[in-house]
Design a protein around this motif. Structure first.
Motif, PDB file in Angstrom:
ATOM      1  N   LYS A 367       0.824  -1.202   0.000  1.00 35.01           N
ATOM      2  CA  LYS A 367       0.000   0.000   0.000  1.00 35.01           C
ATOM      3  C   LYS A 367       0.861   1.255   0.000  1.00 35.01           C
ATOM      4  O   LYS A 367       0.567   2.232  -0.699  1.00 35.01           O
ATOM      5  CB  LYS A 367      -0.928   0.002   1.212  1.00 35.01           C
ATOM      6  N   LEU A 368       1.939   1.234   0.788  1.00 33.42           N
ATOM      7  CA  LEU A 368       2.838   2.381   0.823  1.00 33.42           C
ATOM      8  C   LEU A 368       3.471   2.626  -0.540  1.00 33.42           C
ATOM      9  O   LEU A 368       3.524   3.767  -1.032  1.00 33.42           O
ATOM     10  CB  LEU A 368       3.922   2.152   1.881  1.00 33.42           C
ATOM     11  N   LEU A 369       3.935   1.558  -1.187  1.00 31.91           N
ATOM     12  CA  LEU A 369       4.561   1.700  -2.504  1.00 31.91           C
ATOM     13  C   LEU A 369       3.567   2.267  -3.513  1.00 31.91           C
ATOM     14  O   LEU A 369       3.901   3.142  -4.323  1.00 31.91           O
ATOM     15  CB  LEU A 369       5.078   0.341  -2.988  1.00 31.91           C
ATOM     16  N   ARG A 370       2.348   1.777  -3.463  1.00 30.24           N
ATOM     17  CA  ARG A 370       1.327   2.259  -4.393  1.00 30.24           C
ATOM     18  C   ARG A 370       1.019   3.739  -4.158  1.00 30.24           C
ATOM     19  O   ARG A 370       0.876   4.516  -5.108  1.00 30.24           O
ATOM     20  CB  ARG A 370       0.051   1.431  -4.246  1.00 30.24           C
ATOM     21  N   ASP A 371       0.910   4.126  -2.897  1.00 29.47           N
ATOM     22  CA  ASP A 371       0.599   5.522  -2.581  1.00 29.47           C
ATOM     23  C   ASP A 371       1.673   6.459  -3.134  1.00 29.47           C
ATOM     24  O   ASP A 371       1.370   7.535  -3.673  1.00 29.47           O
ATOM     25  CB  ASP A 371       0.475   5.710  -1.070  1.00 29.47           C
ATOM     26  N   VAL A 372       2.932   6.043  -3.000  1.00 28.15           N
ATOM     27  CA  VAL A 372       4.031   6.892  -3.481  1.00 28.15           C
ATOM     28  C   VAL A 372       3.976   7.020  -4.997  1.00 28.15           C
ATOM     29  O   VAL A 372       4.097   8.127  -5.556  1.00 28.15           O
ATOM     30  CB  VAL A 372       5.388   6.324  -3.028  1.00 28.15           C
ATOM     31  N   MET A 373       3.778   5.897  -5.690  1.00 29.56           N
ATOM     32  CA  MET A 373       3.770   5.948  -7.152  1.00 29.56           C
ATOM     33  C   MET A 373       2.571   6.732  -7.680  1.00 29.56           C
ATOM     34  O   MET A 373       2.699   7.486  -8.657  1.00 29.56           O
ATOM     35  CB  MET A 373       3.759   4.524  -7.725  1.00 29.56           C
ATOM     36  N   GLY A 375       1.181   9.154  -6.153  1.00 30.01           N
ATOM     37  CA  GLY A 375       1.533  10.544  -5.888  1.00 30.01           C
ATOM     38  C   GLY A 375       2.493  11.120  -6.906  1.00 30.01           C
ATOM     39  O   GLY A 375       2.523  12.345  -7.120  1.00 30.01           O
ATOM     40  N   LEU A 376       3.271  10.261  -7.550  1.00 32.97           N
ATOM     41  CA  LEU A 376       4.201  10.711  -8.593  1.00 32.97           C
ATOM     42  C   LEU A 376       3.542  10.764  -9.968  1.00 32.97           C
ATOM     43  O   LEU A 376       4.214  11.031 -10.970  1.00 32.97           O
ATOM     44  CB  LEU A 376       5.417   9.773  -8.643  1.00 32.97           C
ATOM     45  N   GLY A 377       2.239  10.490 -10.008  1.00 31.96           N
ATOM     46  CA  GLY A 377       1.505  10.642 -11.265  1.00 31.96           C
ATOM     47  C   GLY A 377       1.398   9.378 -12.100  1.00 31.96           C
ATOM     48  O   GLY A 377       1.049   9.447 -13.284  1.00 31.96           O
ATOM     49  N   PHE A 485      10.978   8.468  -5.798  1.00 28.42           N
ATOM     50  CA  PHE A 485      10.327   7.309  -5.186  1.00 28.42           C
ATOM     51  C   PHE A 485      11.108   6.836  -3.962  1.00 28.42           C
ATOM     52  O   PHE A 485      10.534   6.647  -2.875  1.00 28.42           O
ATOM     53  CB  PHE A 485      10.221   6.190  -6.220  1.00 28.42           C
ATOM     54  N   LEU A 486      12.415   6.670  -4.113  1.00 28.82           N
ATOM     55  CA  LEU A 486      13.231   6.170  -2.999  1.00 28.82           C
ATOM     56  C   LEU A 486      13.319   7.193  -1.867  1.00 28.82           C
ATOM     57  O   LEU A 486      13.325   6.837  -0.683  1.00 28.82           O
ATOM     58  CB  LEU A 486      14.619   5.806  -3.512  1.00 28.82           C
TER      59      LEU A 486
END
Length: 551
Positions: A367-373, A375-377, A485-486
């Motif tokens: 879920k965290l990875l998805r939220d970040v990506m 957020g990056l569009g 992302f990182l």
């Protein structure tokens, strides 16, 4: 999945006189999906675990049991002959195994001929892994003479006319020029010698697994056929032969055996002796939820075309026909019991237990990875765990390595478990190239990892991958995405030049990122090679990255 088409009249000719409406209702209960039907024919899709149902005779045999028309083990008489097949010892490292059978008195017409050819090709896929594991030849017996020889020959030493051709060709020329030869050349062109089947008079029957000879082509006048099955797996070779001959026997064919003479042993084929397994009453009740007794189970197995014998108050000994290659375990017998009972007749109920659930920590990370990506569009996509060797290796310009293959794939596109996410994303771009640009997609998913030092050791790894395509997509753009992302995850990034065949040389970087010793990330990013882009029929630059979470 394999799809077969047959007419209602075909079933009637096979001894199943059933109302079309009832047939349409019953077919899904024996493991098929109905693709289409009309007033005369029905098109059905069967799961590949039942290759015996890929012919109208196989479907009729199953329906006879399900409907109670015939019960128990079908009887197939095999007449032993003095005919022999001699196997060259030089085939041991090429294509070592072969089995033969004769089926006489086949009533051949245009419809029957078409059904046999389609049945053969379906078996090539379901059991043969597109001829790599098993290849089947069906020949007009009336133009050839025993004994037969399975030889390893020099590819330039002999000529014959391949099927549906006018001119003679050498085996090497067939692999270079003939349509079938070019398609399947990779199966044997790495060897110095090629497999060949000949008769007593040195007439060529087949260049397995590529193509048969024109000499033995089947016609509507053919009544007696010789069947050869070659391959790299003896069990699969014999299974394919058993399925074919029992199917042809169902329509009135008479089966005859041959003796296959290997350098170190002899084998008579086909061997239609039933195999035996035991099924327990308690386990059958637990799995099906039915209040069965042993006599109930015996009757239901009889409707599955098996014989059963009560050997104790708690278990049955079951005789399984040679064509039922899907019966591997006791639970498969229990499934057959449930099918014969009819799934629609099994009542559903809620289990009498209570549990407390919580979110798995592994998926919190997702879920965290998805939220970040997001957020990056980027937009998330989800692809299947299964892929195929062409898209995974050839289209991505990667060398083939150890992988987990699907024993009985449901389609030609799903033959192995993925080891990377990138090719799935490229497939998605290919399917959506008609949509507006830019396209920015990502996926979080599991892949299989095989330890190169211990090929039997596999584990599941979590990966994230993303690709971007538009007219100005470049290295700087994807580098900025990876860095952002990182950084959002709290990682510090280190990069170094790497060579990856999927990316343009000099425009690919390796990534190593560490938050703490327990959560390292490794991966790469860069600009896709133009050849890779072309392989997926894309027209604009593509950049992408893939990161692996080691723990």
């Amino acid at each position: 999945m394999p799809v077969i088409t047959f007419g209602y009249q075909d079933l009637q000719d096979s001894g199943v006189d059933i109302n079309p409406e009832k047939l349409i209702e019953i077919l899904p209960m024996i493991g098929s999906d109905i693709e289409d039907f009309d007033e005369e024919t029905v098109k059905v899709e069967f799961f590949p675990n039942r290759p015996d149902q890929l012919s109208v005779e196989g479907v009729a045999r199953t329906l006879k049991g399900f409907l109670g028309i015939e019960k128990g083990l079908p009887a197939y008489d095999v007449e032993k002959t003095s005919m022999k097949v001699y196997v060259d010892e030089n085939l041991a490292e090429i294509r070592p195994y072969i089995s033969f059978a004769i089926v006489e008195n086949i009533k051949m017409d245009e419809q029957k001929l078409k059904q046999i050819m389609e049945f053969q090709e379906d078996l090539h896929w379901v059991i043969g892994r597109d001829r790599k594991k098993v290849a089947i030849g069906i020949h007009n017996l009336e133009v050839i003479e025993a004994p037969f020889y399975y030889k390893a020959i020099d590819p330039d030493s002999i000529t014959f006319t391949p099927l549906d051709s006018l001119n003679e060709m050498t085996p090497r020329e067939i692999l270079q020029e003939h349509e079938k030869g070019v398609k399947y050349a990779s199966l044997i062109n790495g060897f110095e010698k090629y497999p060949l089947i000949m008769d007593k008079n040195h007439q060529v029957l087949s260049l397995p697994p590529i193509i048969n000879g024109e000499l033995t082509k089947l016609t509507t006048h053919t009544r007696n056929v010789l069947i050869d099955v070659t391959g790299t797996d003896l069990k699969a070779v014999n299974q394919a032969l058993n399925i074919i001959v029992t199917s042809l026997s169902e329509s009135g064919g008479k089966i005859k055996s041959l003796e296959v003479v290997y350098p170190d042993k002899n084998q008579v084929t086909p061997d239609l002796k039933p195999k035996e397994k035991v099924v327990h009453l308690k386990k059958a009740r637990e799995i099906t939820g039915l209040d069965l007794n042993l006599q109930d189970m015996k009757d239901l197995l009889g409707r599955s075309r098996m014989d059963a014998e009560i050997i104790s108050p708690e278990k049955l000994k079951v005789a399984i026909p040679a064509y039922r290659v899907d019966i591997l375990h006791e639970v498969d017998l229990i499934e057959s019991i449930a099918i014969s009972y009819c799934f629609n007749n099994i009542e559903s109920y809620l289990p009498d237990i209570a549990t407390i659930a919580r979110e798995n920590q592994w998926y919190k990370v997702d879920k965290l990875l998805r939220d970040v990506m997001v957020g990056l569009g980027y937009q998330e996509v989800m692809s299947l765990m299964l892929t195929n060797e062409n898209n995974h290796y050839q289209c991505m310009k990667q060398e083939e390595d150890e992988r987990v293959e699907v024993a009985q794939p449901i389609s030609r596109d799903r033959t192995m478990i993925r080891k990377s996410l990138l090719n799935g994303l490229m497939e998605f771009l290919e399917d959506n190239k008609h949509e507006d640009l830019p396209q920015k997609i990502f996926e979080v998913g599991d892949v299989i990892y095989i330890d190169p030092d211990q090929e039997t050791q596999t584990k599941v790894l979590k990966k994230i991958a993303a690709v971007v395509t538009h007219s100005n997509a470049n290295f700087t753009e994807i580098k900025s995405t990876v860095a952002a992302f990182l950084e959002n995850l709290g990682y510090e990034m280190e990069i170094e030049p790497v060579d990856n065949p999927s990316f343009i040389k000099g425009r690919c970087a390796g990534i190593k990122a560490i938050l703490d010793e327990s959560t390292p990330i490794n991966g790469f990013f860069g600009e896709m090679d133009p050849e890779v882009i072309s392989n997926f029929q894309l027209e604009y630059p593509v950049v992408g990255f893939e990161l692996t979470f080691d723990n």
